[in-house]
Design a protein around this motif. Structure first.
Motif, short mmCIF file in Angstrom:
data_model
loop_
_atom_site.label_atom_id
_atom_site.label_comp_id
_atom_site.label_asym_id
_atom_site.label_seq_id
_atom_site.Cartn_x
_atom_site.Cartn_y
_atom_site.Cartn_z
N TRP A 47 -6.29 14.46 -27.62
CA TRP A 47 -7.54 15.12 -27.98
C TRP A 47 -7.73 15.12 -29.49
O TRP A 47 -8.81 14.85 -30.01
N ALA A 48 -6.66 15.43 -30.21
CA ALA A 48 -6.73 15.44 -31.67
C ALA A 48 -7.04 14.05 -32.21
O ALA A 48 -7.89 13.88 -33.10
N ILE A 49 -6.38 13.04 -31.66
CA ILE A 49 -6.57 11.65 -32.12
C ILE A 49 -7.99 11.18 -31.84
O ILE A 49 -8.66 10.60 -32.70
N THR A 50 -8.47 11.43 -30.62
CA THR A 50 -9.80 10.94 -30.25
C THR A 50 -10.92 11.69 -30.98
O THR A 50 -12.00 11.13 -31.18
N THR A 51 -10.67 12.92 -31.38
CA THR A 51 -11.64 13.62 -32.21
C THR A 51 -11.72 12.97 -33.59
O THR A 51 -12.81 12.78 -34.13
N ALA A 52 -10.58 12.61 -34.14
CA ALA A 52 -10.54 12.03 -35.48
C ALA A 52 -11.16 10.63 -35.54
O ALA A 52 -11.80 10.28 -36.54
N ILE A 53 -10.99 9.84 -34.47
CA ILE A 53 -11.46 8.45 -34.53
C ILE A 53 -12.92 8.28 -34.12
O ILE A 53 -13.49 7.20 -34.28
N PHE A 54 -13.56 9.34 -33.63
CA PHE A 54 -14.94 9.21 -33.17
C PHE A 54 -15.88 8.58 -34.20
O PHE A 54 -16.67 7.69 -33.85
N PRO A 55 -15.84 8.97 -35.47
CA PRO A 55 -16.82 8.42 -36.42
C PRO A 55 -16.63 6.93 -36.69
O PRO A 55 -17.53 6.31 -37.28
N LEU A 56 -15.52 6.35 -36.27
CA LEU A 56 -15.33 4.91 -36.46
C LEU A 56 -16.39 4.10 -35.70
O LEU A 56 -16.63 2.94 -36.01
N ALA A 57 -17.04 4.75 -34.73
CA ALA A 57 -18.13 4.09 -34.01
C ALA A 57 -19.24 3.68 -34.96
O ALA A 57 -19.95 2.70 -34.74
N GLY A 58 -19.41 4.45 -36.04
CA GLY A 58 -20.46 4.16 -37.00
C GLY A 58 -20.24 2.89 -37.81
O GLY A 58 -21.14 2.44 -38.51
N LEU A 59 -19.07 2.29 -37.70
CA LEU A 59 -18.76 1.07 -38.45
C LEU A 59 -19.19 -0.19 -37.73
O LEU A 59 -19.12 -1.28 -38.29
N PHE A 60 -19.61 -0.04 -36.47
CA PHE A 60 -19.97 -1.20 -35.67
C PHE A 60 -21.45 -1.56 -35.84
O PHE A 60 -22.29 -0.70 -36.08
N TYR A 61 -21.74 -2.85 -35.69
CA TYR A 61 -23.11 -3.36 -35.73
C TYR A 61 -23.28 -4.37 -34.61
O TYR A 61 -22.31 -5.03 -34.21
N PRO A 62 -24.49 -4.51 -34.06
CA PRO A 62 -25.74 -3.81 -34.39
C PRO A 62 -25.71 -2.36 -33.89
O PRO A 62 -24.71 -1.91 -33.34
#
Length: 203
Positions: A89-104
């Motif tokens: 839970w701690a790890i997946t909370t921390a990595i969530f914003p990495l979604a913003g690095l993807f395109y399109p």
């Protein structure tokens, strides 16, 4: 066993519940409020995407609570579900914003929803399924109200922390660092709580 003894809860269990409850409420408060805002503000200001995120993760949470709670019952174990669940839970909370690095953008939205579903699976397994069942396992009708009060206090503290300070943190360091901080805090509080929690007897 005397009635007064049956109503007693060990300090170890109380501290485990305090830590697990606070960690869980912090993670859920952030997921409920700031995952949506991150998607809207950092990926795409499209309300439909936010609605999609909320609806899909709500289904994921419900199904996880049912099936993982049943699995925990069948296995007769709570501690391992708490320990693994809170760690992930701690790890997946921390990595969530990495979604913003993807395109399109549509790919970033898809990754964000997938990340949120994974986080929700871990959180529902740890908190909604295992932790809530654990509280019932280690309490009786005599003392459950006392533990319920402790959990409500942790909910209020978590709410004050997230809604009182999150905005200032995001303005100061941005969403990415904010999620890293929250993930670290959830792990630093929740994992010791899971380690501290004694396995309920006679499940």
């Amino acid at each position: 066993m005397k009635e007064s003894e049956s109503a007693k809860i060990s300090s170890k269990i109380k501290w485990a519940i305090i830590l697990l409850s606070l960690a869980g409420q912090l993670a859920w408060a952030v997921e409920n409020q700031y995952f949506n805002l991150f998607l809207y503000n950092e990926i795409a200001p499209v309300p439909f995407y936010v609605s999609l995120l909320v609806s899909i993760t709500a289904v994921a949470s419900t199904l996880t609570s049912i099936f993982m709670g049943a699995l925990s019952d069948v296995k007769g174990k709570r501690r391992i579900f708490l320990l693994v669940g809170y760690s992930l839970w701690a790890i997946t909370t921390a990595i969530f914003p990495l979604a913003g690095l993807f395109y399109p953008v549509i790919l970033a939205v898809t990754i964000a929803i997938i990340f949120d579903c994974i986080m929700t699976f871990c959180g529902s397994t740890a908190n909604d399924a295992a932790f809530n069942a654990y509280v019932t396992d280690v309490t009786t009708l005599k003392n459950r109200g006392q533990i319920g009060s402790i959990m409500e206090i942790m909910f209020l503290i978590a709410t004050l922390i997230v809604y009182g300070f999150a905005g200032f943190i995001i303005e100061s360091v941005g969403y990415y660092i904010f999620f890293y901080i929250i993930g670290a805090v959830v792990g630093l509080i929740g994992i010791p709580g899971a380690i501290l929690a004694p396995e309920p007897e006679n499940l």
